[in-house]
Design a protein around this motif. Structure first.
Motif, PDB file in Angstrom:
ATOM      1  N   ASN A  15       0.829  -1.202   0.000  1.00 37.39           N
ATOM      2  CA  ASN A  15       0.000   0.000   0.000  1.00 37.39           C
ATOM      3  C   ASN A  15       0.869   1.260   0.000  1.00 37.39           C
ATOM      4  O   ASN A  15       0.667   2.185  -0.790  1.00 37.39           O
ATOM      5  CB  ASN A  15      -0.931  -0.013   1.212  1.00 37.39           C
ATOM      6  N   GLU A  16       1.866   1.273   0.878  1.00 41.82           N
ATOM      7  CA  GLU A  16       2.737   2.449   0.987  1.00 41.82           C
ATOM      8  C   GLU A  16       3.571   2.632  -0.270  1.00 41.82           C
ATOM      9  O   GLU A  16       3.779   3.768  -0.742  1.00 41.82           O
ATOM     10  CB  GLU A  16       3.635   2.299   2.214  1.00 41.82           C
ATOM     11  N   THR A  19       1.269   3.862  -3.098  1.00 37.67           N
ATOM     12  CA  THR A  19       0.895   5.250  -2.800  1.00 37.67           C
ATOM     13  C   THR A  19       2.012   6.201  -3.219  1.00 37.67           C
ATOM     14  O   THR A  19       1.758   7.255  -3.823  1.00 37.67           O
ATOM     15  CB  THR A  19       0.584   5.419  -1.309  1.00 37.67           C
ATOM     16  N   VAL A  29      -3.785  11.077  -3.511  1.00 41.09           N
ATOM     17  CA  VAL A  29      -4.035   9.660  -3.216  1.00 41.09           C
ATOM     18  C   VAL A  29      -4.577   9.499  -1.798  1.00 41.09           C
ATOM     19  O   VAL A  29      -3.991  10.006  -0.840  1.00 41.09           O
ATOM     20  CB  VAL A  29      -2.753   8.821  -3.374  1.00 41.09           C
ATOM     21  N   THR A  30      -5.682   8.793  -1.683  1.00 39.78           N
ATOM     22  CA  THR A  30      -6.229   8.385  -0.388  1.00 39.78           C
ATOM     23  C   THR A  30      -6.128   6.876  -0.312  1.00 39.78           C
ATOM     24  O   THR A  30      -6.677   6.171  -1.163  1.00 39.78           O
ATOM     25  CB  THR A  30      -7.695   8.815  -0.238  1.00 39.78           C
ATOM     26  N   SER A  31      -5.404   6.367   0.684  1.00 38.06           N
ATOM     27  CA  SER A  31      -5.205   4.920   0.778  1.00 38.06           C
ATOM     28  C   SER A  31      -6.017   4.329   1.926  1.00 38.06           C
ATOM     29  O   SER A  31      -6.199   4.964   2.969  1.00 38.06           O
ATOM     30  CB  SER A  31      -3.722   4.585   0.964  1.00 38.06           C
TER      31      SER A  31
END
Length: 224
Positions: A15-16, A19, A29-31
């Motif tokens: 995810n990181e 992103t 970006v909204t994760s």
């Protein structure tokens, strides 16, 4: 154009990493790490969802149903550790616009997102909307909306892409392979069954379209 992207991926390291790559494109970006977090964002739609199928609470299939019910024109890229054709086809049937299997290079995801965003959105312009009349429908290409008797016909982004392909090439026959390339891009990997399903859905929503099946080959839209 600056795009707003929602990334839903439960593997924190991945995810990181994704992103970071998406932010490098100057996108907002909204994760999310869970489906529940993503669900809270559905009523605030982005330009693009990047959605993992396998999540710890709500699976991606349920999420895309809710996303498409609320915002059918917002594109979705599915990412998954599974590479079965049935998963790919099911995702497309539910409205996903692309599918990428793990493991993949982050740059590949960025390239796919770039292509999908550029196909889906037209840059803001001072020019008036271009409206095409295809009796009994009116197609506004700038805002990507179809009207029938002043009522909106709700199409997914892929359905609208297919409609545009046909209306700008009336009378031309397209093989399933040509449609795959035009709608999903040259880097799409999967069966041409998705073409038949996409045509079926477009016909169901716009039954007055003069779409002809060329058996053993593909489809064309008749002129007039």
């Amino acid at each position: 154009m600056s795009y707003n992207v929602y990334l839903v991926e439960d593997e924190q390291n991945l995810n990181e990493l994704l992103t970071m790559y998406l932010i490098n494109e100057k996108w907002s970006v909204t994760s999310c790490l869970t489906g529940s977090q993503a669900r809270e964002l559905i009523d605030k739609p982005p330009h693009l969802w990047i959605l993992d199928i396998m999540l710890p609470d709500i699976d991606g299939y349920q999420l895309i149903r809710e996303i498409k019910a609320a915002t059918p024109n917002v594109p979705v890229i599915f990412i998954s550790a599974r590479d079965a054709d049935i998963d790919r086809v099911l995702g497309l049937e539910l409205g996903s616009d692309d599918y990428i299997s793990k493991p993949f290079l982050p740059r590949e995801l960025v390239i796919r997102a770039q292509k999908l965003l550029s196909r889906t959105y037209i840059e803001e312009s001072t020019e008036s909307s271009k409206v095409i009349t295809l009796t009994p429908y009116q197609i506004d290409e700038q805002v990507r909306i179809v009207y029938l008797n002043n009522e909106e016909v709700t199409l997914t982004s892929k359905e609208f892409d297919l409609l545009q392909l046909f209306i700008h090439n009336q009378g031309q026959a397209f093989s399933r392979e040509q449609i795959l390339t035009n709608i999903w891009g040259e880097d799409y990997f999967g069966t041409d069954r998705v073409v038949d399903d996409l045509v079926r859905r477009l016909r169901k929503k716009m039954p007055e379209l003069k779409l002809e099946t060329i058996y053993g080959f593909g489809y064309r839209m008749l002129k007039g």
